[in-house]
Design an enzyme around this catalytic site. Structure first.
Site, PDB file in Angstrom:
ATOM      1  CE1 TYR A 181      33.829  37.474  35.571  1.00  0.00           C
ATOM      2  CE2 TYR A 181      35.818  38.791  35.399  1.00  0.00           C
ATOM      3  CZ  TYR A 181      34.463  38.691  35.640  1.00  0.00           C
ATOM      4  OH  TYR A 181      33.731  39.818  35.946  1.00  0.00           O
TER       5      TYR A 181
ATOM      6  CB  CYS B 219      36.336  31.852  37.983  1.00  0.00           C
ATOM      7  SG  CYS B 219      36.004  33.622  37.983  1.00  0.00           S
ATOM      8  CG  HIS B 220      40.147  35.149  37.893  1.00  0.00           C
ATOM      9  ND1 HIS B 220      38.817  35.428  38.105  1.00  0.00           N
ATOM     10  CD2 HIS B 220      40.697  36.283  37.394  1.00  0.00           C
ATOM     11  CE1 HIS B 220      38.571  36.678  37.763  1.00  0.00           C
ATOM     12  NE2 HIS B 220      39.695  37.224  37.319  1.00  0.00           N
TER      13      HIS B 220
ATOM     14  CD  GLU C 104      44.850  38.650  40.517  1.00  0.00           C
ATOM     15  OE1 GLU C 104      45.645  39.438  41.094  1.00  0.00           O
ATOM     16  OE2 GLU C 104      43.652  38.910  40.340  1.00  0.00           O
TER      17      GLU C 104
ATOM     18  N   GLY D  47      38.842  33.257  41.704  1.00  0.00           N
ATOM     19  CA  GLY D  47      39.055  34.346  42.644  1.00  0.00           C
ATOM     20  C   GLY D  47      40.403  34.975  42.352  1.00  0.00           C
ATOM     21  NE  ARG D  48      41.140  40.015  45.386  1.00  0.00           N
ATOM     22  CZ  ARG D  48      41.874  40.144  46.489  1.00  0.00           C
ATOM     23  NH1 ARG D  48      43.164  40.330  46.411  1.00  0.00           N
ATOM     24  NH2 ARG D  48      41.305  40.101  47.679  1.00  0.00           N
TER      25      ARG D  48
END
Length: 187
Positions: free
Chosen positions: A135, A115-116, A89, A85-86
């Site tokens: 990802y 993923c991320h 980050e 997900g975000r």
């Protein structure tokens, strides 16, 4: 039973976060969720819809949090999971996340990224010379971090298990559980 730390935050992908927590608990392990604070994190649902060049994002469930990052003693855990997900980050910038993640890599303990999720160890310089999935649009980022990128559902590099995203969770979970069970952790 292993104690597995799950590092997450707001805007983490719902399936990337909840699936591993439930799978670990189903397997008889303790999954402990850590985030920037102890309030429940707000998850998001990412999907792939016709006519979109990127994934879409919708509000998801909330995930209860057990500890704030600053409260985590990584010595208390046998393995680590970083959902996508975000959230990766911005949690990668947290000094406590740096302290926590380095502990698992420095000690060769199981680390799962989804993923991320690999953005966290990549930002910390921990993927240099490693092989990872992520990802697919993060291929360049992973290579810039010194990793070899593999577009596969269950990439195992020593004690690290990675995947491309939530569609890979069945394969990732099997691989991560095998690494966890093979580790020096009494299960």
């Amino acid at each position: 039973m292993a104690r597995v730390l799950v590092l997450t935050a707001d805007a983490a992908e719902e399936l990337d976060s909840m699936y591993p927590v439930f799978r670990l608990r189903e397997g008889g392990h303790e999954a402990v969720v850590a985030a920037p604070s102890t309030r429940a994190v707000k998850l998001v649902v990412h999907d792939f819809e016709p006519g979109w060049d990127a994934y879409t994002e919708k509000p998801g469930h909330q995930l209860p949090v057990d500890l704030a990052f600053g409260q985590v003693d990584p010595e208390d855990y046998d393995a680590l999971v970083i959902p996508g997900g975000r959230a990766p980050e911005y949690i990668r910038l947290d000094p406590d996340v740096d302290r926590i993640v380095r502990h698992f890599f420095d000690n060769g303990l199981p680390v799962g990224t989804i993923c991320h999720g690999p953005q966290v160890p990549a930002a910390l310089g921990l993927l240099r010379g490693r092989t990872t999935a992520a990802y697919p649009p993060l291929k360049f980022d992973m290579e810039q971090a010194g990793a070899t990128f593999v577009d596969a559902p269950d990439v195992v590099d020593g004690a690290m298990v990675s995947c491309r995203g939530w569609p890979d969770l069945p394969e990732w979970s099997r691989a991560f559980m095998q690494v966890l069970e093979r580790s020096s952790v009494p299960v």
